[in-house]
Design a protein around this motif. Structure first.
Motif, PDB file in Angstrom:
ATOM      1  N   TYR A   5      11.617  12.834 -34.167  1.00  0.00           N
ATOM      2  CA  TYR A   5      10.726  12.542 -35.090  1.00  0.00           C
ATOM      3  C   TYR A   5      11.135  11.465 -35.538  1.00  0.00           C
ATOM      4  O   TYR A   5      10.636  10.204 -35.440  1.00  0.00           O
ATOM      5  N   ARG A   6      13.029  10.978 -36.157  1.00  0.00           N
ATOM      6  CA  ARG A   6      13.578   9.784 -35.913  1.00  0.00           C
ATOM      7  C   ARG A   6      12.887   8.954 -35.184  1.00  0.00           C
ATOM      8  O   ARG A   6      12.866   7.266 -35.468  1.00  0.00           O
ATOM      9  N   ALA A   7      13.194   9.211 -33.917  1.00  0.00           N
ATOM     10  CA  ALA A   7      12.724   7.942 -32.563  1.00  0.00           C
ATOM     11  C   ALA A   7      10.980   7.614 -32.980  1.00  0.00           C
ATOM     12  O   ALA A   7      11.056   6.430 -32.907  1.00  0.00           O
ATOM     13  N   PHE A   8      10.015   7.983 -33.143  1.00  0.00           N
ATOM     14  CA  PHE A   8       9.066   8.235 -33.761  1.00  0.00           C
ATOM     15  C   PHE A   8       8.761   7.040 -34.850  1.00  0.00           C
ATOM     16  O   PHE A   8       8.204   6.840 -34.748  1.00  0.00           O
ATOM     17  N   ILE A   9       9.444   7.765 -35.713  1.00  0.00           N
ATOM     18  CA  ILE A   9       9.058   7.091 -36.658  1.00  0.00           C
ATOM     19  C   ILE A   9       9.727   5.800 -36.992  1.00  0.00           C
ATOM     20  O   ILE A   9      10.084   4.783 -37.622  1.00  0.00           O
ATOM     21  N   SER A  10      10.715   5.118 -35.900  1.00  0.00           N
ATOM     22  CA  SER A  10      11.023   4.111 -35.203  1.00  0.00           C
ATOM     23  C   SER A  10      10.432   2.806 -35.805  1.00  0.00           C
ATOM     24  O   SER A  10       9.070   2.847 -35.189  1.00  0.00           O
ATOM     25  N   THR A  11      11.324   1.533 -35.794  1.00  0.00           N
ATOM     26  CA  THR A  11      10.560   0.547 -36.202  1.00  0.00           C
ATOM     27  C   THR A  11      10.339   0.144 -34.569  1.00  0.00           C
ATOM     28  O   THR A  11       9.000  -0.873 -34.008  1.00  0.00           O
ATOM     29  N   LYS A  12      10.737   0.394 -33.651  1.00  0.00           N
ATOM     30  CA  LYS A  12      10.301  -0.295 -32.291  1.00  0.00           C
ATOM     31  C   LYS A  12      10.030   1.021 -31.530  1.00  0.00           C
ATOM     32  O   LYS A  12       8.917   0.496 -30.893  1.00  0.00           O
ATOM     33  N   ILE A  13       9.277   2.403 -31.896  1.00  0.00           N
ATOM     34  CA  ILE A  13       7.928   2.168 -31.510  1.00  0.00           C
ATOM     35  C   ILE A  13       7.135   2.082 -32.241  1.00  0.00           C
ATOM     36  O   ILE A  13       5.929   2.110 -31.336  1.00  0.00           O
ATOM     37  N   SER A  14       7.274   1.118 -33.418  1.00  0.00           N
ATOM     38  CA  SER A  14       5.993   0.726 -33.585  1.00  0.00           C
ATOM     39  C   SER A  14       5.484  -0.421 -33.036  1.00  0.00           C
ATOM     40  O   SER A  14       4.083  -1.153 -32.919  1.00  0.00           O
ATOM     41  N   LEU A  15       6.355  -1.346 -32.686  1.00  0.00           N
ATOM     42  CA  LEU A  15       6.388  -2.691 -32.083  1.00  0.00           C
ATOM     43  C   LEU A  15       5.554  -2.243 -30.618  1.00  0.00           C
ATOM     44  O   LEU A  15       4.850  -2.594 -30.112  1.00  0.00           O
ATOM     45  N   PHE A  16       6.569  -1.074 -30.236  1.00  0.00           N
ATOM     46  CA  PHE A  16       6.010  -0.399 -28.474  1.00  0.00           C
ATOM     47  C   PHE A  16       4.423  -0.040 -29.197  1.00  0.00           C
ATOM     48  O   PHE A  16       3.271  -0.077 -28.094  1.00  0.00           O
ATOM     49  N   LEU A  17       3.463   0.320 -29.870  1.00  0.00           N
ATOM     50  CA  LEU A  17       2.292   1.114 -30.178  1.00  0.00           C
ATOM     51  C   LEU A  17       1.401  -0.342 -30.335  1.00  0.00           C
ATOM     52  O   LEU A  17       0.317  -0.233 -30.003  1.00  0.00           O
ATOM     53  N   LEU A  18       1.982  -1.055 -31.239  1.00  0.00           N
ATOM     54  CA  LEU A  18       0.924  -2.399 -32.139  1.00  0.00           C
ATOM     55  C   LEU A  18       0.849  -3.300 -29.929  1.00  0.00           C
ATOM     56  O   LEU A  18       0.036  -3.534 -29.915  1.00  0.00           O
ATOM     57  N   ALA A  19       2.456  -3.365 -29.339  1.00  0.00           N
ATOM     58  CA  ALA A  19       1.940  -3.826 -28.339  1.00  0.00           C
ATOM     59  C   ALA A  19       0.851  -3.491 -27.690  1.00  0.00           C
ATOM     60  O   ALA A  19       0.217  -4.457 -26.984  1.00  0.00           O
ATOM     61  N   LEU A  20       1.422  -2.662 -27.530  1.00  0.00           N
ATOM     62  CA  LEU A  20      -0.440  -1.522 -26.296  1.00  0.00           C
ATOM     63  C   LEU A  20      -1.423  -1.905 -26.833  1.00  0.00           C
ATOM     64  O   LEU A  20      -2.334  -2.047 -25.828  1.00  0.00           O
ATOM     65  N   LEU A  21      -1.198  -1.485 -28.042  1.00  0.00           N
ATOM     66  CA  LEU A  21      -2.598  -2.359 -28.838  1.00  0.00           C
ATOM     67  C   LEU A  21      -3.001  -2.758 -28.112  1.00  0.00           C
ATOM     68  O   LEU A  21      -4.688  -3.837 -28.042  1.00  0.00           O
ATOM     69  N   ALA A  22      -2.443  -4.551 -28.642  1.00  0.00           N
ATOM     70  CA  ALA A  22      -2.663  -5.435 -27.975  1.00  0.00           C
ATOM     71  C   ALA A  22      -3.234  -5.990 -26.836  1.00  0.00           C
ATOM     72  O   ALA A  22      -4.127  -6.674 -26.621  1.00  0.00           O
ATOM     73  N   ILE A  23      -2.332  -5.417 -25.792  1.00  0.00           N
ATOM     74  CA  ILE A  23      -3.174  -5.015 -24.426  1.00  0.00           C
ATOM     75  C   ILE A  23      -4.311  -4.886 -23.907  1.00  0.00           C
ATOM     76  O   ILE A  23      -5.104  -4.936 -23.730  1.00  0.00           O
ATOM     77  N   VAL A  24      -4.141  -3.394 -25.177  1.00  0.00           N
ATOM     78  CA  VAL A  24      -6.037  -2.934 -24.305  1.00  0.00           C
ATOM     79  C   VAL A  24      -6.721  -3.962 -25.377  1.00  0.00           C
ATOM     80  O   VAL A  24      -7.587  -4.345 -24.221  1.00  0.00           O
ATOM     81  N   MET A  25      -6.826  -4.869 -25.784  1.00  0.00           N
ATOM     82  CA  MET A  25      -7.363  -5.474 -26.776  1.00  0.00           C
ATOM     83  C   MET A  25      -7.884  -6.586 -25.956  1.00  0.00           C
ATOM     84  O   MET A  25      -9.188  -6.426 -25.655  1.00  0.00           O
ATOM     85  N   LEU A  26      -6.725  -6.689 -25.257  1.00  0.00           N
ATOM     86  CA  LEU A  26      -7.230  -8.021 -24.189  1.00  0.00           C
ATOM     87  C   LEU A  26      -7.810  -7.448 -23.299  1.00  0.00           C
ATOM     88  O   LEU A  26      -8.764  -8.277 -22.596  1.00  0.00           O
ATOM     89  N   VAL A  27      -7.652  -6.391 -22.761  1.00  0.00           N
ATOM     90  CA  VAL A  27      -8.585  -5.839 -21.646  1.00  0.00           C
ATOM     91  C   VAL A  27      -9.951  -6.101 -22.036  1.00  0.00           C
ATOM     92  O   VAL A  27     -10.600  -5.793 -20.867  1.00  0.00           O
ATOM     93  N   GLY A  28     -10.270  -5.607 -22.695  1.00  0.00           N
ATOM     94  CA  GLY A  28     -11.884  -5.490 -23.793  1.00  0.00           C
ATOM     95  C   GLY A  28     -12.281  -6.762 -23.474  1.00  0.00           C
ATOM     96  O   GLY A  28     -13.109  -6.736 -23.818  1.00  0.00           O
TER      97      GLY A  28
END
Lengths: 451, 283
Positions: A5-28
């Motif tokens: 839970y602590r790992a999931f709510i970390s800023t690092k995971i936020s960064l990772f998820l946002l980066a993943l979203l940006a990459i998918v949007m780029l493909v789109g």
């Protein structure tokens, strides 16, 4: 589980998820998206079936509606929600570090006398700080805050992001929409918005188009669209409720439904006859065997192919200029309906050849025929929409902008003072947020008071 | 061509030269940091800003609408806002060493604009909205701030390298003074980010009023969201200890690249790949 839970709510995971979203949007944006335009047949024709099938199978041609994109969105949403909840719980705790940490993190160490702490508290009160004092490990600790706590503000705009997502879901799940064309004098029934005041399931109202107005501007020796307006009347139970003229950026909002001006259709009638001025047989070459010869009246719509009885060629007219013309003379003037007539030819550039300009009631001779534009009729293209996500999105936007505005522009201070009674020293630390917050200057003022 | 257009075109041609000269002077100042050269660079840039303001006013008078409909007008507006934002930052924070980057961006924007048709066009019906001014002007304000943030960040990276190699003293730089650049870039992005958010949301609100839907994953919309996401990552990175240094700098630069791509790259991409876009007015 707690570690996860602590790992999931970390800023690092936020960064990772946002980066993943940006990459998918780029493909789109690299792969053409089918909902935006173009048909499957067009892409198969230009890419070949193999490439199309591969992209299609992975959902890349409608990437923003694939289950895995929605799953990614859901995980990001969940993370945002948990981070916001965690922010609240952190806020409730007394967030003051231990005396040792306060000593180590001090930005300044001041020599003080016995009455200094009282003077400090008075000074802080005069400077608008809210102070809390307590003792820990033989030291006095004073926490001084001014402005809204930055963590609270941060929670506020993260909460707004959370509301954005709910608004998107409401739109995606419950939006209702449709489009239709109305000719002047025609009526159309529309369902009332579910959440409109006093509305029951299945209630509806009627919309009548009184007039469709087209305006053009004279620009660079040609017509340039100026506006399209629909004069609409709303009826309920046969009684007129309201009348409004809508245009592209001014929709009609009534009973939870919004009606937009989004298109138009132009129908015409052409009188076609054999051109008497031409020598015999000149225009007869393309006559279909056994076909009904001209003269005849042909009906069609702008940008749609049509045929003339007795001829094998296909014809088309582009936009028919009608309505009122502005900026040519001193006064706006009515436009004599006119358009351009084309014939489709395989060897012509773009597959068609311009035959000439058709002006209402003025014959145009081409291909051994005489074309006369006799009638033009316009229909207004309207679409309607009922989107329950919109109010929530506005609320989220205002909340987000307020939160960001406060966070960025308004100063927020949190200063900590550790008074070591034995050593007669005060360790000053703290943090600020906001572009107008100056920590060193504030500490400098305090140091001046204590010295 | 009207008399106003002729005057405007001539001033714009002079601007190209002016921005180029200013860029050169800032470059010389960077190589040989003499106060006189720096002042000359700033003076030329201020003159350019005044001339550019005249271009914008003339355009407004001629078109009778805010001057950012076509790509030529948008590029001109972009250069003007970037220079304005930079000069304000230079006046407040004495960041003259970053001037070469901002003036290079402004010069490039003006050169590109000069290759495009200059003609004044009436507003399309879809653009005749109160949102036209707010959406475009606020979005460009954020772009201008991001240009300055990018310039400050690049200056930080270069200066930090010089300091590490022991060459910082020639420019009066030490470790503490260099870190000020990094902090300033953060503050600038913190300032620009709400503006970008407003730009995106006002665009969505406008689309809702004009077309009946606020988001359609149009390439321009998607790229603006990509840019927003990259800057959001940057802001989160700045509060993460291991990411707040070089990685944050890299994200700032990436954000700038995304912003430029949102502005001009999407138009090329749409043309190149035959993508449908509702935002191709500015071509």
């Amino acid at each position: 589980m707690r570690q996860f839970y602590r790992a999931f709510i970390s800023t690092k995971i936020s960064l990772f998820l946002l980066a993943l979203l940006a990459i998918v949007m780029l493909v789109g944006t690299i792969v053409p998206q089918l909902p935006l335009g173009g048909s499957e047949e067009d892409y198969i024709a230009s890419w070949g079936f193999g490439k199309f099938a591969r992209l299609y199978a992975w959902g890349l041609m409608d990437i923003f509606h694939t289950p895995w994109f929605l799953f990614l969105g859901f995980v990001t949403f969940l993370q945002l929600l948990l981070c916001t909840i965690d922010g609240f719980t952190t806020l409730r705790r007394r967030a003051v570090a231990s005396p040792d940490i306060l000593r180590m993190g001090a930005r300044r160490v001041l020599d003080v006398t016995d009455d200094s702490m009282q003077r400090l508290c008075d000074f802080l009160a005069r400077r608008g700080f809210r102070t809390t004092s307590f003792s820990e490990g033989g030291s006095d600790i004073v926490v001084a805050q001014r402005g809204l706590p930055s963590r609270l503000v941060s929670i506020l705009y993260h909460l707004a992001l959370f509301l954005f997502v709910i608004g998107f879901v409401l739109t995606a799940r419950y939006v209702q929409m449709g489009d239709f064309y109305l000719y002047p004098g025609e009526r159309r029934s529309l369902p009332k918005g579910q959440f409109a005041r006093g509305t029951a399931e299945g209630d509806s109202f009627e919309l009548e188009l009184k007039e469709f107005i087209t305006e053009q501007t004279w620009f660079n020796e040609s017509y340039f669209p100026r506006d399209w307006k629909s004069s609409l009347v709303v009826y309920e139970g046969g009684e007129e409720k309201t009348r409004e003229t809508i245009e592209v950026n001014t929709p009609l909002r009534y009973a939870g439904i919004t009606v937009y001006q989004y298109d138009f259709r132009q129908d015409f009638k052409l009188q076609v006859s054999v051109d008497d001025t031409m020598e015999s047989g000149q225009g007869a070459g393309a006559l279909q065997a056994g076909a009904t010869p001209v003269p005849s009246v042909v009906s069609g719509s702008a940008y749609e192919k049509f045929r003339v009885p007795g001829r094998i060629e296909e014809f088309m007219v582009r936009t028919i200029y009608v309505g009122t013309l502005f900026d040519k003379g001193d006064e706006p003037e009515p436009i004599v309906p006119n358009t351009t007539l084309y014939v489709y030819k395989e060897d012509a550039p773009m597959g068609r050849e311009k035959l000439g300009t058709l002006v209402q009631d003025e014959p145009l001779s081409a291909l051994g025929l005489t074309f006369t534009l006799t009638e033009v009729r316009e229909a207004s293209g309207l679409n309607w929409r009922r989107d329950p996500g919109i109010p929530l999105l506005w609320f989220a936007f205002i909340t987000f902008m307020l939160g960001m505005g406060v966070r960025v522009f308004l100063p927020s201070y949190k200063l900590t003072f550790l008074h070591d009674r034995e050593a007669k020293k005060v360790y000053v630390g703290g943090k600020v947020s906001g572009l107008a917050a100056y920590l060193d200057e504030e500490i400098g003022r305090i140091a001046g008071t204590l010295s | 061509m009207s008399a106003l257009s002729v005057v405007e075109t001539r001033i714009f041609d002079l601007l190209l030269f002016g921005y180029g000269l200013s860029c050169l002077l800032y470059l010389i100042y960077l190589i040989v940091p003499r106060r006189l050269t720096g002042r000359a660079a700033t003076s030329v840039l201020v003159l350019c800003l005044v001339a550019h303001t005249a271009v914008i006013v003339l355009r407004y008078a001629e078109a009778q609408r805010p001057p950012f409909q076509t790509l030529y007008e948008s590029l001109s507006w972009f250069a003007w806002t970037s220079v304005l934002a930079y000069l304000f930052a230079e006046w407040r924070r004495k960041i003259r060493v970053t001037g070469v980057i901002v003036t290079a961006v402004a010069t490039a924007a003006c050169i590109y604009a000069n290759t495009l048709p200059h003609g004044v066009k009436p507003l399309y019906p879809a653009l005749q909205s109160v949102w036209f001014f707010w959406h475009v002007s606020v979005a460009f304000a954020s772009y201008a701030i991001f240009v300055v943030a990018f310039a400050v960040e690049v200056s930080y990276l270069v200066a930090a390298r010089q300091v590490r190699r022991g060459r910082g003293l020639a420019y009066g730089l030490d470790r503490d003074s260099v870190i000020v650049f990094h902090r300033m870039a953060y503050n600038l992005i913190l300032f620009g980010f709400p503006l970008l958010t407003f730009g995106i949301f006002s665009g969505a609100a406008w689309a809702e009023t004009a077309w009946g839907r606020y988001w359609a994953w149009d390439p321009k919309e998607t790229w603006s969201l990509i840019t927003w996401t990259v800057y959001a990552i940057y802001l989160h990175a700045k509060v993460t200890p291991r990411w707040s240094g070089g990685r944050a700098s890299a994200l700032n630069i990436l954000g700038f690249i995304c912003m430029i791509f949102t502005f001009v790259g999407v138009n090329w991409l749409a043309k190149l790949l035959g993508l449908q876009s509702l935002h191709l007015y500015a071509v």
